[in-house]
Enzyme design. Structure first.
Site, PDB file in Angstrom:
ATOM      1  N   ASP A 195      32.675  40.430  68.496  1.00 17.86           N
ATOM      2  CA  ASP A 195      31.531  39.929  67.747  1.00 17.86           C
ATOM      3  C   ASP A 195      32.049  39.058  66.591  1.00 17.86           C
ATOM      4  O   ASP A 195      33.247  38.997  66.292  1.00 17.86           O
ATOM      5  CB  ASP A 195      30.632  41.077  67.275  1.00 17.86           C
ATOM      6  CG  ASP A 195      29.191  40.616  67.062  1.00 17.86           C
ATOM      7  OD1 ASP A 195      28.970  39.401  66.915  1.00 17.86           O
ATOM      8  OD2 ASP A 195      28.286  41.470  67.027  1.00 17.86           O
TER       9      ASP A 195
ATOM     10  N   GLU B  37      19.507  41.778  62.219  1.00 14.63           N
ATOM     11  CA  GLU B  37      20.709  42.571  61.926  1.00 14.63           C
ATOM     12  C   GLU B  37      20.501  43.451  60.685  1.00 14.63           C
ATOM     13  O   GLU B  37      19.401  43.973  60.455  1.00 14.63           O
ATOM     14  CB  GLU B  37      21.933  41.653  61.826  1.00 14.63           C
ATOM     15  CG  GLU B  37      22.167  40.883  63.140  1.00 14.63           C
ATOM     16  CD  GLU B  37      23.530  40.223  63.245  1.00 14.63           C
ATOM     17  OE1 GLU B  37      24.539  40.851  62.908  1.00 14.63           O
ATOM     18  OE2 GLU B  37      23.578  39.056  63.703  1.00 14.63           O
TER      19      GLU B  37
HETATM   20  C1  BGC Z   1      25.667  39.548  66.367  1.00 11.93           C
HETATM   21  C2  BGC Z   1      25.684  39.320  67.842  1.00 11.93           C
HETATM   22  C3  BGC Z   1      25.546  37.864  68.154  1.00 11.93           C
HETATM   23  C4  BGC Z   1      26.581  37.065  67.410  1.00 11.93           C
HETATM   24  C5  BGC Z   1      26.492  35.574  67.650  1.00 11.93           C
HETATM   25  C6  BGC Z   1      26.592  38.628  65.640  1.00 11.93           C
HETATM   26  O1  BGC Z   1      26.430  38.737  64.267  1.00 11.93           O
HETATM   27  O2  BGC Z   1      25.996  40.889  66.090  1.00 11.93           O
HETATM   28  O3  BGC Z   1      24.661  40.073  68.452  1.00 11.93           O
HETATM   29  O4  BGC Z   1      25.652  37.677  69.532  1.00 11.93           O
HETATM   30  O5  BGC Z   1      26.444  37.297  66.037  1.00 11.93           O
HETATM   31  O6  BGC Z   1      25.396  35.042  67.021  1.00 11.93           O
HETATM   32  C1  BGC Z   2      25.006  33.680  62.058  1.00  9.00           C
HETATM   33  C2  BGC Z   2      24.681  34.731  63.070  1.00  9.00           C
HETATM   34  C3  BGC Z   2      25.626  35.830  62.926  1.00  9.00           C
HETATM   35  C4  BGC Z   2      25.677  36.310  61.485  1.00  9.00           C
HETATM   36  C5  BGC Z   2      26.717  37.370  61.317  1.00  9.00           C
HETATM   37  C6  BGC Z   2      25.013  34.274  60.679  1.00  9.00           C
HETATM   38  O1  BGC Z   2      25.319  33.307  59.722  1.00  9.00           O
HETATM   39  O2  BGC Z   2      24.066  32.659  62.125  1.00  9.00           O
HETATM   40  O3  BGC Z   2      24.762  34.248  64.374  1.00  9.00           O
HETATM   41  O4  BGC Z   2      25.222  36.849  63.771  1.00  9.00           O
HETATM   42  O5  BGC Z   2      25.938  35.275  60.603  1.00  9.00           O
HETATM   43  O6  BGC Z   2      26.766  37.860  60.014  1.00  9.00           O
END
Ligand code: BGC
Ligand code: BGC
Length: 594
Positions: free
Chosen positions: A291, A482
């Site tokens: 990730d 998230e």
């Molecule tokens: C998330 C994932 C996601 C990735 C790419 C991460 O922060 O936990 O689910 O696929 O970002 O955007």
């Molecule tokens: C991104 C997401 C990612 C996240 C992780 C964001 O800035 O756009 O895709 O999952 O950061 O912390």
């Protein structure tokens, strides 16, 4: 469609091995590197032999149109095909409820709503449409489906899970994967987040001083997301591992590892689970991806983090920003003998195998001829069907529902005319947004399209002293994604309750539609409504809601999560130990067929 020099497609394992034998260490490590699209000049894809590029949440081209998406990804692919071996690059995005970063794409209900449909065939059709909209933009890799089994609805990613129940998750997530993968044009599914992302304990999320400095998450955010699953192996195997086993048996080719920990050890460092269980015991032949920057969380030393994770079985690293440092670090680790070359070859073999299986060597680009399908009426019909089937009728007294189209409606609540709220997180932006963020039908639009006379006031203040016959209120959660959605107080806000109270006082019959990414605590609010509907995060097609409210279709949805009576019944473990039953149990849903 442009033609570029293409590597002869390796058709079997021997051909893949032969290709690996031709590769330099730099070419191999390049394949293992996934970079965020704004962090790399296109030429560096050629220079560093980059194997994959991604859009993070909201990683859109400007202006955010389907044509610009296709062109953006096409440029990266052209750069990859300029490398000596012309190995195609794979572009990834989180199309978790439709191609949801892209303006104008159809946005389906989030998984929490699809769980209530219990309709695997519908979920498969949704995935097919998502695959077609992705391939139209040359995007072959979808970071979905989540196979999370959320055990604590305070978790801000609860809506990404189909259910609190493992068997429902397994059935629907595998249907989704098959919908992406099993027909042409194929899109690679990512089964995520391995494992027990939905099993973490409130308050166990860590702070990584070497990454964030002294950043403190505001309020409750990041209290449980990325935390520690303090559960024994038997529970892990009973609740969280079965969807992975089932997906692998049905052809899963990619697994994304979770930010979270198991028994205090970061999943990105868990050799036992990644290599022994996933790859060896379950027979997973595809590639494992990290990730977002999660490898860096393992240890303050970046080198230790990279070595630990690659040796644990990580095949591709979502770096996502500083690819030069990642590549230099892994190169040094191989040269020093800290990472065996056999491990690198195994990782590259897995990645190439998947690219070959997708047919990318023959067809590195997608199908831009499908661009006219993006957000089409046909695609929106399926989303509308999904919305209808996802609605759960929790209460219906005094013959309130279905409503008559001949009786005027007062429409209120913060969700009354707000497509962004209906879409939730992972919609155009990472955290989603409010208002008309994309092409779609709001509740107000839908009531109007149904031919019903309607007046709107989001605050619920209408002129005239007479009691109106019908009040319809859309309230609930504002978008989040998230850890930003971690929340220890799942009651409706005082503002939402005030709107309900105002409408109760001014309407004969009151219908409340709850827009939320999870069950909320509605025990005190429920008596105020004649009818109460859980609509989850329905996406862009709110006419699926009016289809059912006005009786063109019946309510058929069943809860895929229990509704707690109070916060004392959260998490699920507390509910199971609580003397009182939940307000509404898993499987609940009134059926009305008038
Ligand atoms: C998330 C994932 C996601 C990735 C790419 C991460 O922060 O936990 O689910 O696929 O970002 O955007
Ligand atoms: C991104 C997401 C990612 C996240 C992780 C964001 O800035 O756009 O895709 O999952 O950061 O912390």
């Amino acid at each position: 469609m442009q033609q570029s020099p293409v590597q002869t497609a390796p058709t079997d394992e021997a051909a893949i091995d032969a290709l690996i034998q031709q590769m330099t260490l730099a070419e191999k490590i390049g394949q293992m590197t996934q970079v965020e699209k704004n962090s790399i000049p296109v030429e560096d894809v050629t220079t560093y032999f980059i194997g994959s590029v991604l859009s993070g949440g909201g990683g859109n081209p400007q202006p955010n149109t389907p044509e610009n998406w296709a062109a953006m990804v096409r440029a990266f692919q052209e750069a990859a095909l300029k490398t000596r071996l012309a190995i195609p690059l794979i572009y990834g995005s989180d199309a978790v409820h439709g191609h949801n970063n892209m303006h104008g794409a159809v946005i389906f209900p989030h998984n929490v709503g699809l769980g209530a449909t219990r309709d695997a065939d519908l979920v498969r059709r949704i995935a097919r449409i998502t695959a077609r909209e992705l391939i139209a933009t040359n995007t072959h890799f979808n970071f979905a489906p989540a196979v999370s089994v959320p055990q604590d609805i305070r978790w801000g990613r609860s809506f990404e899970g189909y259910s609190e129940d493992t068997s429902i998750v397994t059935e629907l997530a595998t249907a989704y994967m098959q919908g992406l993968q099993d027909e042409d044009p194929r899109v690679l599914a990512s089964i995520k987040h391995f494992v027990a992302d939905g099993g973490t304990i409130w308050g166990t999320a860590q702070i990584y001083e070497w990454l964030q400095g002294n950043w403190q998450a505001p309020g409750d955010s990041y209290s449980i997301d990325q935390g520690d699953a303090q559960i024994d192996e038997a529970t892990l195997r009973e609740i969280h591992l079965p969807p992975y086993k089932a997906a692998i048996d049905l052809g899963a080719q990619n697994v994304m590892v979770s930010f979270s920990s198991w028994q205090g050890v970061k999943m990105h460092a868990q050799k036992y689970l990644i290599t022994d269980v996933l790859k060896n015991e379950f027979g997973f032949n595809g590639f494992v991806i990290s990730d977002w920057m999660a490898v860096s969380q393992i240890d303050p030393s970046y080198s230790t983090s990279v070595i630990t994770s690659i040796n644990a079985g990580m095949d591709m690293v979502m770096v996502p920003f500083d690819y030069k440092t990642f590549i230099a670090t892994l190169t040094a680790a191989v040269e020093n003998g800290d990472v065996p070359i056999e491990r690198i070859d195994d990782a590259v073999r897995r990645i190439l195998r998947v690219k070959a299986w997708l047919g990318m060597f023959e067809h590195p680009f997608g199908r831009e001829d499908l661009l006219p399908e993006v957000g089409s009426a046909e695609h929106r019909q399926v989303a509308r069907e999904a919305v209808r089937k996802s609605l759960v009728l929790l209460k219906n007294e005094n013959n309130t529902l279905p409503l008559s189209k001949d009786v005027p409606v007062l429409l209120a609540g913060q969700g009354a005319h707000d497509v962004g709220m209906l879409c939730g997180g992972w919609s155009i932006d990472w955290q989603g947004g409010r208002g008309m963020t994309t092409v779609g039908t709001s509740a107000l639009d839908a009531v109007r399209k149904a031919g019903v006379e309607v007046q709107i006031s989001p605050e619920g203040t209408f002129a005239g002293g007479n009691l109106a016959p019908i009040g319809l209120v859309f309230v609930g959660e504002s978008p989040y994604a998230e850890g930003m959605g971690d929340n220890n107080n799942l009651h409706l806000s005082p503002e939402d309750i005030a709107v309900i109270d105002r409408m109760r006082a001014s309407c004969e019959k009151l219908v409340v539609v709850l827009i939320s990414g999870r069950p909320m605590v509605i025990t005190d609010v429920l008596p105020k409504a004649d009818a109460f509907v859980a609509a989850w995060l329905p996406g862009t097609e709110a006419d699926g809601i009016t289809d059912v409210l006005f009786g063109d279709y019946p309510f058929t949805g069943k809860l895929s999560f229990s509704f707690p009576r109070s916060m004392e019944q959260v998490p699920l473990k507390a509910l199971k130990q609580h003397p009182d039953a939940p307000l509404f149990p898993l499987g609940y849903g009134l059926i009305n067929r008038q």
